[in-house]
Motif scaffolding. Structure first.
Motif, mmCIF file in Angstrom:
data_model
loop_
_atom_site.group_PDB
_atom_site.id
_atom_site.type_symbol
_atom_site.label_atom_id
_atom_site.label_comp_id
_atom_site.label_asym_id
_atom_site.label_seq_id
_atom_site.Cartn_x
_atom_site.Cartn_y
_atom_site.Cartn_z
ATOM 1 N N ASN A 195 1.803 35.427 -0.655
ATOM 2 C CA ASN A 195 0.679 36.328 -0.380
ATOM 3 C C ASN A 195 0.098 36.910 -1.663
ATOM 4 O O ASN A 195 -1.111 37.057 -1.790
ATOM 5 N N GLU A 196 0.950 37.252 -2.617
ATOM 6 C CA GLU A 196 0.479 37.802 -3.894
ATOM 7 C C GLU A 196 -0.339 36.761 -4.674
ATOM 8 O O GLU A 196 -1.392 37.077 -5.229
ATOM 9 N N VAL A 197 0.132 35.529 -4.696
ATOM 10 C CA VAL A 197 -0.601 34.464 -5.394
ATOM 11 C C VAL A 197 -1.956 34.248 -4.727
ATOM 12 O O VAL A 197 -2.980 34.127 -5.405
ATOM 13 N N GLU A 198 -1.977 34.232 -3.392
ATOM 14 C CA GLU A 198 -3.248 34.059 -2.685
ATOM 15 C C GLU A 198 -4.211 35.200 -3.003
ATOM 16 O O GLU A 198 -5.411 34.986 -3.160
ATOM 17 N N LYS A 199 -3.686 36.425 -3.096
ATOM 18 C CA LYS A 199 -4.518 37.583 -3.424
ATOM 19 C C LYS A 199 -5.114 37.421 -4.823
ATOM 20 O O LYS A 199 -6.299 37.689 -5.042
ATOM 21 N N GLN A 200 -4.309 36.962 -5.778
ATOM 22 C CA GLN A 200 -4.806 36.747 -7.134
ATOM 23 C C GLN A 200 -5.888 35.677 -7.146
ATOM 24 O O GLN A 200 -6.912 35.818 -7.831
ATOM 25 N N LEU A 201 -5.678 34.613 -6.376
ATOM 26 C CA LEU A 201 -6.666 33.538 -6.330
ATOM 27 C C LEU A 201 -7.975 34.029 -5.711
ATOM 28 O O LEU A 201 -9.058 33.699 -6.205
ATOM 29 N N ARG A 202 -7.888 34.818 -4.638
ATOM 30 C CA ARG A 202 -9.101 35.367 -4.026
ATOM 31 C C ARG A 202 -9.859 36.248 -5.016
ATOM 32 O O ARG A 202 -11.078 36.174 -5.121
ATOM 33 N N ARG A 203 -9.113 37.101 -5.742
ATOM 34 C CA ARG A 203 -9.746 38.000 -6.711
ATOM 35 C C ARG A 203 -10.486 37.201 -7.782
ATOM 36 O O ARG A 203 -11.625 37.509 -8.125
ATOM 37 N N THR A 204 -9.839 36.189 -8.318
ATOM 38 C CA THR A 204 -10.482 35.400 -9.374
ATOM 39 C C THR A 204 -11.684 34.638 -8.832
ATOM 40 O O THR A 204 -12.684 34.482 -9.535
ATOM 41 N N ARG A 205 -11.606 34.192 -7.571
ATOM 42 C CA ARG A 205 -12.734 33.477 -6.968
ATOM 43 C C ARG A 205 -13.927 34.407 -6.777
ATOM 44 O O ARG A 205 -15.065 34.050 -7.071
#
Length: 138
Positions: free
Chosen positions: A76-86
Protein backbone atom coordinates in the motif's frame (compact mmCIF):
# COMPACT_ATOMS: atom_id res chain seq x y z
CA UNK A 1 5.35 -25.18 7.75
CA UNK A 2 4.79 -26.60 11.21
CA UNK A 3 1.87 -25.41 13.32
CA UNK A 4 4.22 -24.07 15.97
CA UNK A 5 5.94 -21.87 13.38
CA UNK A 6 2.61 -20.49 12.10
CA UNK A 7 1.59 -19.75 15.67
CA UNK A 8 4.89 -18.02 16.44
CA UNK A 9 4.58 -15.90 13.31
CA UNK A 10 1.01 -14.91 14.20
CA UNK A 11 2.20 -13.98 17.69
CA UNK A 12 5.12 -11.92 16.33
CA UNK A 13 2.92 -10.01 13.86
CA UNK A 14 0.22 -9.45 16.48
CA UNK A 15 2.73 -8.01 18.94
CA UNK A 16 4.34 -5.90 16.21
CA UNK A 17 0.93 -4.32 15.60
CA UNK A 18 0.40 -3.84 19.36
CA UNK A 19 -2.69 -6.05 19.36
CA UNK A 20 -3.78 -8.25 22.26
CA UNK A 21 -4.96 -11.77 21.55
CA UNK A 22 -8.48 -10.56 22.30
CA UNK A 23 -8.22 -7.70 19.80
CA UNK A 24 -6.93 -10.05 17.13
CA UNK A 25 -9.71 -12.54 17.85
CA UNK A 26 -12.55 -9.97 17.96
CA UNK A 27 -15.23 -10.98 15.48
CA UNK A 28 -13.14 -13.88 14.19
CA UNK A 29 -12.84 -16.44 17.00
CA UNK A 30 -12.14 -16.59 20.72
CA UNK A 31 -9.07 -15.25 22.47
CA UNK A 32 -8.38 -18.72 23.83
CA UNK A 33 -8.28 -20.16 20.30
CA UNK A 34 -5.72 -17.51 19.29
CA UNK A 35 -3.68 -18.51 22.34
CA UNK A 36 -3.83 -22.19 21.36
CA UNK A 37 -2.82 -21.41 17.77
CA UNK A 38 0.10 -19.21 18.89
CA UNK A 39 1.37 -22.02 21.12
CA UNK A 40 1.05 -24.54 18.27
CA UNK A 41 -1.61 -26.53 20.11
CA UNK A 42 -4.41 -25.93 17.61
CA UNK A 43 -4.58 -26.06 13.85
CA UNK A 44 -6.36 -23.02 12.37
CA UNK A 45 -8.80 -23.75 9.57
CA UNK A 46 -8.10 -22.18 6.19
CA UNK A 47 -10.94 -19.69 6.75
CA UNK A 48 -9.68 -18.74 10.22
CA UNK A 49 -6.11 -18.32 8.97
CA UNK A 50 -7.43 -16.11 6.17
CA UNK A 51 -9.34 -13.91 8.64
CA UNK A 52 -6.29 -13.63 10.91
CA UNK A 53 -4.02 -12.68 8.02
CA UNK A 54 -6.45 -10.00 6.86
CA UNK A 55 -6.42 -8.46 10.31
CA UNK A 56 -2.61 -8.67 10.48
CA UNK A 57 -2.19 -7.16 7.00
CA UNK A 58 -0.36 -10.05 5.38
CA UNK A 59 -1.15 -12.55 2.66
CA UNK A 60 -1.94 -16.15 3.72
CA UNK A 61 1.18 -17.28 1.84
CA UNK A 62 3.26 -15.30 4.33
CA UNK A 63 3.05 -18.25 6.72
CA UNK A 64 4.20 -20.77 4.14
CA UNK A 65 6.91 -18.76 2.38
CA UNK A 66 8.25 -16.62 5.19
CA UNK A 67 10.36 -13.79 3.85
CA UNK A 68 9.17 -14.04 0.27
CA UNK A 69 5.68 -12.59 0.68
CA UNK A 70 5.41 -8.84 0.96
CA UNK A 71 3.35 -7.30 3.75
CA UNK A 72 0.22 -5.55 2.53
CA UNK A 73 1.07 -2.33 4.34
CA UNK A 74 4.34 -2.19 2.38
CA UNK A 75 2.49 -2.73 -0.91
CA UNK A 76 0.00 0.00 0.00
CA UNK A 77 2.85 2.42 0.79
CA UNK A 78 4.54 1.75 -2.56
CA UNK A 79 1.24 2.27 -4.38
CA UNK A 80 0.75 5.56 -2.52
CA UNK A 81 4.22 6.73 -3.58
CA UNK A 82 3.51 5.77 -7.18
CA UNK A 83 0.19 7.65 -7.17
CA UNK A 84 1.88 10.74 -5.71
CA UNK A 85 4.61 10.74 -8.35
CA UNK A 86 2.03 10.19 -11.11
CA UNK A 87 -0.13 13.10 -9.92
CA UNK A 88 2.86 15.46 -10.05
CA UNK A 89 4.16 14.03 -13.35
CA UNK A 90 7.40 12.86 -11.71
CA UNK A 91 7.96 10.07 -14.19
CA UNK A 92 11.69 9.68 -13.55
CA UNK A 93 11.09 9.17 -9.83
CA UNK A 94 8.25 6.79 -10.66
CA UNK A 95 10.57 4.73 -12.87
CA UNK A 96 13.13 4.61 -10.05
CA UNK A 97 10.51 3.23 -7.65
CA UNK A 98 9.42 0.61 -10.16
CA UNK A 99 13.02 -0.38 -10.92
CA UNK A 100 13.77 -0.77 -7.22
CA UNK A 101 10.66 -2.92 -6.74
CA UNK A 102 11.58 -5.07 -9.72
CA UNK A 103 15.06 -5.55 -8.36
CA UNK A 104 14.09 -6.39 -4.78
CA UNK A 105 10.58 -7.82 -4.96
CA UNK A 106 10.12 -9.34 -8.40
CA UNK A 107 13.17 -11.56 -8.10
CA UNK A 108 11.49 -13.36 -5.18
CA UNK A 109 7.97 -13.53 -6.64
CA UNK A 110 6.32 -15.55 -9.36
CA UNK A 111 7.16 -13.82 -12.66
CA UNK A 112 3.46 -13.20 -13.42
CA UNK A 113 3.23 -11.14 -10.24
CA UNK A 114 5.60 -8.61 -11.75
CA UNK A 115 3.24 -7.78 -14.58
CA UNK A 116 2.16 -4.91 -12.31
CA UNK A 117 5.67 -3.41 -12.54
CA UNK A 118 5.74 -3.93 -16.29
CA UNK A 119 2.31 -2.31 -16.65
CA UNK A 120 3.42 0.75 -14.72
CA UNK A 121 6.54 1.11 -16.87
CA UNK A 122 4.50 0.94 -20.07
CA UNK A 123 2.04 3.50 -18.69
CA UNK A 124 4.88 5.85 -17.70
CA UNK A 125 6.48 5.62 -21.12
CA UNK A 126 3.16 6.34 -22.84
CA UNK A 127 2.50 9.36 -20.59
CA UNK A 128 6.01 10.66 -21.26
CA UNK A 129 5.38 10.49 -25.00
CA UNK A 130 2.03 12.31 -24.68
CA UNK A 131 3.53 14.93 -22.39
CA UNK A 132 6.44 15.52 -24.79
CA UNK A 133 4.06 15.71 -27.77
CA UNK A 134 1.88 18.30 -25.99
CA UNK A 135 4.91 20.45 -25.13
CA UNK A 136 6.15 20.42 -28.73
CA UNK A 137 2.74 21.60 -29.98
CA UNK A 138 2.83 24.71 -27.78
Amino acid sequence: MKLVEIGKKISELRKEMNLTQGELARGICTQSLISLIERGESDPSAELLYQITKRLGVDVNYFFEIGSTTRLDYVNEVEKQLRRTRIFYQYNEMMEIVAAEEKTRCSTMIPASCSYCTGIKVSILQKRKRSTARRSIY
